[in-house]
Design an enzyme around this catalytic site. Sequence first.
Site, PDB file in Angstrom:
ATOM      1  CG  ASP A 158      -1.777   1.235   1.347  1.00  0.00           C
ATOM      2  OD1 ASP A 158      -2.333   1.642   0.316  1.00  0.00           O
ATOM      3  OD2 ASP A 158      -1.909   1.808   2.445  1.00  0.00           O
ATOM      4  CB  SER A 159       0.158   4.774  -0.634  1.00  0.00           C
ATOM      5  OG  SER A 159      -1.005   4.793   0.166  1.00  0.00           O
ATOM      6  CE1 TYR A 201       2.779   5.823  -3.020  1.00  0.00           C
ATOM      7  CE2 TYR A 201       1.629   4.069  -4.186  1.00  0.00           C
ATOM      8  CZ  TYR A 201       2.757   4.537  -3.544  1.00  0.00           C
ATOM      9  OH  TYR A 201       3.853   3.722  -3.445  1.00  0.00           O
ATOM     10  N   GLY A 202      -2.905   9.336  -3.266  1.00  0.00           N
ATOM     11  CA  GLY A 202      -4.251   9.656  -3.755  1.00  0.00           C
ATOM     12  C   GLY A 202      -4.423  10.975  -4.470  1.00  0.00           C
ATOM     13  CB  CYS A 240      -3.183   0.790  -2.443  1.00  0.00           C
ATOM     14  SG  CYS A 240      -3.135   2.559  -2.771  1.00  0.00           S
ATOM     15  CB  THR A 262      -4.754   5.306  -4.821  1.00  0.00           C
ATOM     16  OG1 THR A 262      -5.497   5.913  -3.757  1.00  0.00           O
ATOM     17  CG2 THR A 262      -4.274   6.348  -5.785  1.00  0.00           C
ATOM     18  CD  GLU A 281      -0.729   7.101   6.841  1.00  0.00           C
ATOM     19  OE1 GLU A 281       0.409   7.272   7.267  1.00  0.00           O
ATOM     20  OE2 GLU A 281      -1.056   6.121   6.129  1.00  0.00           O
ATOM     21  CB  CYS A 307      -9.400   4.778   0.688  1.00  0.00           C
ATOM     22  SG  CYS A 307      -7.811   5.161   1.445  1.00  0.00           S
ATOM     23  CB  THR A 308      -6.776  -0.111   2.351  1.00  0.00           C
ATOM     24  OG1 THR A 308      -5.695   0.658   1.799  1.00  0.00           O
ATOM     25  CG2 THR A 308      -7.239  -1.139   1.338  1.00  0.00           C
ATOM     26  CG  HIS A 309      -5.353   5.078   4.933  1.00  0.00           C
ATOM     27  ND1 HIS A 309      -4.685   4.622   3.835  1.00  0.00           N
ATOM     28  CD2 HIS A 309      -4.406   5.571   5.761  1.00  0.00           C
ATOM     29  CE1 HIS A 309      -3.390   4.848   3.972  1.00  0.00           C
ATOM     30  NE2 HIS A 309      -3.191   5.420   5.139  1.00  0.00           N
TER      31      HIS A 309
HETATM   32  N1  DGL Z   1      -4.635   3.417   1.239  1.00  0.00           N
HETATM   33  C1  DGL Z   1      -4.660   4.115  -0.016  1.00  0.00           C
HETATM   34  C2  DGL Z   1      -5.905   3.728  -0.801  1.00  0.00           C
HETATM   35  O1  DGL Z   1      -6.488   2.716  -0.554  1.00  0.00           O
HETATM   36  C3  DGL Z   1      -4.750   5.588   0.012  1.00  0.00           C
HETATM   37  C4  DGL Z   1      -3.857   6.475   0.692  1.00  0.00           C
HETATM   38  C5  DGL Z   1      -3.157   7.385  -0.267  1.00  0.00           C
HETATM   39  O2  DGL Z   1      -3.697   8.396  -0.719  1.00  0.00           O
HETATM   40  O3  DGL Z   1      -2.001   7.070  -0.520  1.00  0.00           O
HETATM   41  O4  DGL Z   1      -6.329   4.421  -1.694  1.00  0.00           O
END
Ligand code: DGL
Length: 271
Positions: free
Chosen positions: A11-12, A43-44, A74, A76, A152, A186-188
């Site tokens: 993941d990012s 990354y988003g 991820c 994204t 985060e 998004c996995t967050h």
């Molecule tokens: N966990 C990433 C996702 O699922 C996003 C976080 C990011 O923007 O890097 O999209």
Amino acid sequence: MSKTSAIGVFDSGLGGLTAVKELIRFLPNENIVYFGDTSRVPYGNRSKETITRYAMQDARFLQTKDIKILIAACGTVSSVAGNLGDEFHMPYTGVVNPTAYAAANTTKNGKIGVIGTTATINSSSYKHAIENMNSSLNVYQRDCPLFVPLVENGFIDKNDIVVRTVVQRYLQPLIDSGVDTLILGCTHYPILREAIADVMGDGVALIDSGRETARYAAKLIKENGLENPQQESGSCEYFVSDRVDGFSKVASLFLGNTFNQEVHQINIQHY
Ligand code: DGL
């Protein structure tokens, strides 16, 4: 590659640990190697070209670790980087298809909400996947760029005024659309689940992209005859691209238990 090789997950940042948590639950005897690109998260809000280049490096690093399946945990990367399985010649899944499938099978009123990073929502990846499965379903999308920094930085309490205000502001249009199912794309986002559930109300089913992806990965491993025959619990190795201190605290949040394993730092530019 063999049956005892590991599941490679990246993941990012640390969001992909929501998928690792579920992998450990579904596949307790599998070995897992996790890479979080903590030096380049998020990354988003980046371009397709940059996200794809980063994803290729992340996958190349994991490929050095004797993995038998690759998971882009991820939203994204899964939305914009194409099919990494073709590139790396191994079973692969991102989070979009398994999650879209679960949502399409959950909705009763045919109205599905999707929340994700800006890159994910701009790609309409979940919308396309759902409409391909069933063109009569209506999909309402919303990017929530402040969710990842909130998570985060540990802002996750549903009673926190900052969390509540941001969640309410982003989700109100989806509530107004009458969705009965909401993809946490998004996995967050599963870390904000309680706050999201509170705002959306009881009638809305939340679909966790980490969980659905782990469920699908278990199927993929089985279909490819790659189940690990070892009986004892599998191991998990963790790699990040930035400093390792601070990792344990946030990782404990994502994995839902006290994290006390070693974490290794690597230079992702080498891959
Ligand atoms: N966990 C990433 C996702 O699922 C996003 C976080 C990011 O923007 O890097 O999209």
